[in-house]
Design a protein around this motif. Sequence first.
Motif, PDB file in Angstrom:
ATOM      1  N   MET A   1       0.844  -1.192   0.000  1.00 31.32           N
ATOM      2  CA  MET A   1       0.000   0.000   0.000  1.00 31.32           C
ATOM      3  C   MET A   1       0.881   1.245   0.000  1.00 31.32           C
ATOM      4  N   THR A   2       0.539   2.204  -0.865  1.00 31.60           N
ATOM      5  CA  THR A   2       1.284   3.458  -0.891  1.00 31.60           C
ATOM      6  C   THR A   2       0.593   4.487  -0.011  1.00 31.60           C
ATOM      7  N   ASN A   3       1.306   5.597   0.248  1.00 28.97           N
ATOM      8  CA  ASN A   3       0.766   6.677   1.070  1.00 28.97           C
ATOM      9  C   ASN A   3       0.308   6.166   2.435  1.00 28.97           C
ATOM     10  N   THR A   4       1.180   5.401   3.095  1.00 34.66           N
ATOM     11  CA  THR A   4       0.758   4.750   4.336  1.00 34.66           C
ATOM     12  C   THR A   4       1.048   5.566   5.587  1.00 34.66           C
ATOM     13  N   ASN A   5       2.079   6.403   5.555  1.00 37.08           N
ATOM     14  CA  ASN A   5       2.459   7.163   6.744  1.00 37.08           C
ATOM     15  C   ASN A   5       1.858   8.562   6.661  1.00 37.08           C
ATOM     16  N   ILE A   6       0.929   8.845   7.555  1.00 30.14           N
ATOM     17  CA  ILE A   6       0.148  10.070   7.460  1.00 30.14           C
ATOM     18  C   ILE A   6       0.275  10.860   8.753  1.00 30.14           C
ATOM     19  N   LEU A   7       0.681  12.122   8.624  1.00 24.16           N
ATOM     20  CA  LEU A   7       0.789  13.006   9.770  1.00 24.16           C
ATOM     21  C   LEU A   7      -0.502  13.803   9.920  1.00 24.16           C
ATOM     22  N   ILE A   8      -1.041  13.791  11.119  1.00 26.95           N
ATOM     23  CA  ILE A   8      -2.250  14.552  11.433  1.00 26.95           C
ATOM     24  C   ILE A   8      -1.878  15.629  12.438  1.00 26.95           C
ATOM     25  N   SER A   9      -2.180  16.859  12.128  1.00 32.21           N
ATOM     26  CA  SER A   9      -1.957  17.959  13.057  1.00 32.21           C
ATOM     27  C   SER A   9      -3.259  18.244  13.790  1.00 32.21           C
ATOM     28  N   GLY A  10      -3.256  18.075  15.126  1.00 40.03           N
ATOM     29  CA  GLY A  10      -4.440  18.353  15.922  1.00 40.03           C
ATOM     30  C   GLY A  10      -4.979  17.128  16.621  1.00 40.03           C
TER      31      GLY A  10
END
Length: 379
Positions: A1-10
């Motif tokens: 799976m691509t785009n697996t590491n996602i940073l969420i602000s908040g």
Amino acid sequence: MTNTNILISGAGVAGPALAYWLRRRGYTPTVVERAAAPRPGGYAVDFRGAAMTVLERMGILDDIRKCGTTIRDSEVVDTDGRHLVTMPSAIFAGELEVLKSDLTDILYALTKDETEYVFDNSITAIDEDADGVLVSFERGEPRRFDLVVGADGMYSKVRAIAFGDHAKYLHHLGIYNAIFATDNFLNLDYEGIGCQLGPGRTANVFSTRDNTEARASLYFGSDPLDYDRSDVEEQKRIIAAQFAGDGWVIPRLLRDLAASSDLYFTPISQVTMDSWSTGRVVLLGDACACASPLSGRGTSQALIGAYLLAGELATAAGDYEAAFASYENQLRDYVKTNQEGAAEVVAMLFAEPPPQEVFDAMAANPPEADPEFLTLKDY
């Protein structure tokens, strides 16, 4: 799976809710929050329509119900305490209402064991390239992620970095609101009471935590104010000056305000944007679609948006641009309706209360009663 590491602000409502759904879809979320811990205080928040379905699918609806304020109707009085009208709870408390701090505690407990939380930190720069995003922070070394989500509220730091100055997107509705805890000195029994104090000022008190506490909510009309959003004592002085000399129970509330440790002070504003995403950055909740607390649907927007965004990312199988577009398209009409409803409340807030029949009609015909208002996909 691509785009697996996602940073969420908040780490308010939208961020942890998205973290939950991303983990369910096989992604690795990281949540960064400038506060040192989940924030206390704030509004009582309510859930309506499709948001109730999201809570049920998250498996936390029963836990949320246990924290319910079970608030009943709210009385509106004049400055001498004489009854004017009754506001049905369905107008301001939806199908279920809890204190925001209870909701954020539940969401944090639900996600903290499987999600990396970075408190006492915030994003300072976002540098995108063909392979991802390099994110810089106030503290610590830069880190790479595949995508960045700004779920950091009306004054979103991510939006400011990726889209430009707040002034382009924030639209002040001419009102400020202050909320703080107080004793239940009015002996409210799972109910609220409000008073129109004079031109441009109104106050509400409602019981919380099984009537052992209360929350005061003060509204006043004003053009945009220049103040330090980190200086609580300055904010208290602004509020006290606005309500100085008012009657009803205002002198008692101002004494409690001076001693309060949980003041939440905010302009009543909306956020409108032509697009909620740019490149590998997407916005969620109040960061892109704040309808203002007067809409009564900001929390529902955050929960529904988190569900849709995670679902669309999984469905798009790596095509994040298509996922962002589909998420936005599904939510746009819902947000528009909520923002229009809030604008109508602004017009009523400082006016003489309408006849009882008007309040009763509003309670009986919420937008959610229309089955076409919003239909959730089953991912």
